[in-house]
Write a protein that holds these residues in place. Sequence first.
Motif, PDB file in Angstrom:
ATOM      1  N   THR A  21     -85.943  50.300 -20.607  1.00  0.00           N
ATOM      2  CA  THR A  21     -86.399  50.456 -21.938  1.00  0.00           C
ATOM      3  C   THR A  21     -88.005  50.050 -22.137  1.00  0.00           C
ATOM      4  O   THR A  21     -88.960  50.672 -22.657  1.00  0.00           O
ATOM      5  CB  THR A  21     -86.168  49.782 -23.440  1.00  0.00           C
ATOM      6  N   LEU A  37     -86.167  55.269 -22.261  1.00  0.00           N
ATOM      7  CA  LEU A  37     -85.532  55.471 -21.894  1.00  0.00           C
ATOM      8  C   LEU A  37     -84.504  55.082 -21.579  1.00  0.00           C
ATOM      9  O   LEU A  37     -83.419  55.162 -20.187  1.00  0.00           O
ATOM     10  CB  LEU A  37     -86.396  55.925 -20.310  1.00  0.00           C
ATOM     11  N   ASP A  39     -81.936  54.365 -22.964  1.00  0.00           N
ATOM     12  CA  ASP A  39     -80.276  54.754 -23.157  1.00  0.00           C
ATOM     13  C   ASP A  39     -79.637  55.027 -21.906  1.00  0.00           C
ATOM     14  O   ASP A  39     -78.490  54.796 -21.525  1.00  0.00           O
ATOM     15  CB  ASP A  39     -80.510  55.739 -24.314  1.00  0.00           C
ATOM     16  N   SER A  40     -80.145  55.577 -21.607  1.00  0.00           N
ATOM     17  CA  SER A  40     -80.287  56.318 -19.623  1.00  0.00           C
ATOM     18  C   SER A  40     -79.044  55.083 -18.948  1.00  0.00           C
ATOM     19  O   SER A  40     -77.719  55.174 -18.551  1.00  0.00           O
ATOM     20  CB  SER A  40     -81.208  56.987 -18.670  1.00  0.00           C
ATOM     21  N   TYR A  43     -75.759  54.481 -20.638  1.00  0.00           N
ATOM     22  CA  TYR A  43     -74.822  55.584 -20.655  1.00  0.00           C
ATOM     23  C   TYR A  43     -74.331  55.025 -18.638  1.00  0.00           C
ATOM     24  O   TYR A  43     -72.789  55.139 -18.688  1.00  0.00           O
ATOM     25  CB  TYR A  43     -74.960  56.651 -20.502  1.00  0.00           C
ATOM     26  N   GLN A 145     -84.923  61.168 -27.962  1.00  0.00           N
ATOM     27  CA  GLN A 145     -84.329  60.150 -26.867  1.00  0.00           C
ATOM     28  C   GLN A 145     -83.094  59.923 -26.155  1.00  0.00           C
ATOM     29  O   GLN A 145     -82.469  59.585 -25.274  1.00  0.00           O
ATOM     30  CB  GLN A 145     -84.173  58.205 -27.937  1.00  0.00           C
ATOM     31  N   GLY A 149     -81.851  60.681 -22.580  1.00  0.00           N
ATOM     32  CA  GLY A 149     -81.314  59.512 -21.480  1.00  0.00           C
ATOM     33  C   GLY A 149     -79.891  60.617 -20.896  1.00  0.00           C
ATOM     34  O   GLY A 149     -79.543  60.238 -19.652  1.00  0.00           O
TER      35      GLY A 149
END
Length: 171
Positions: A21, A37, A39-40, A43, A145, A149
């Motif tokens: 982040t 980034l 959110d990647s 996930y 975003q 991600g």
Amino acid sequence: MNKTKELSLNGILIALVAIATMAIKVPVPATEGYIHLGDSMIYLASILFGWKTGLIAGGLGSALADLFSGYAHWAFPTLIIKGLEGLIIGKIVHQTARNTSLRIKDIIAAFIGGGWMVLGYYLAGAVLTNSLIVPLSSIPWNIIQAVGGAIIVFPIIFAIIKSNILDYLNN
């Protein structure tokens, strides 16, 4: 997974979310927020390790990034929005046992969780700016975003699944 491994894994994933982040931030002046980034890694945590890990890593990692990056006014909404994002993804993905490949369900879950994130930040932005109009400008950025991600993380998840490291972690 034993409690020590679980605690260690959660700590590592909280840190990964926070670092991803904070590493690259694109400011969104209208809402006094930013896209990133992180959110990647939410996930990744949710798809590979379930809703509890996704909830903890997503919420705490993202809120800590806001606090450390000068966006403290977003920390509490982020804790809730990103925590629920991880929970939603993990709940969708872990309704059935994981096999040894990336599944369509994983991709769908990421986009549903990402959709929640977009809606959640719109609603939080409406509260913080006292306007339903101002946070509309954040929607396209938050969609970028969420999709970005997913594009980043799915090859990583695929490699992790193929490496069999999950067998070690789950024993």
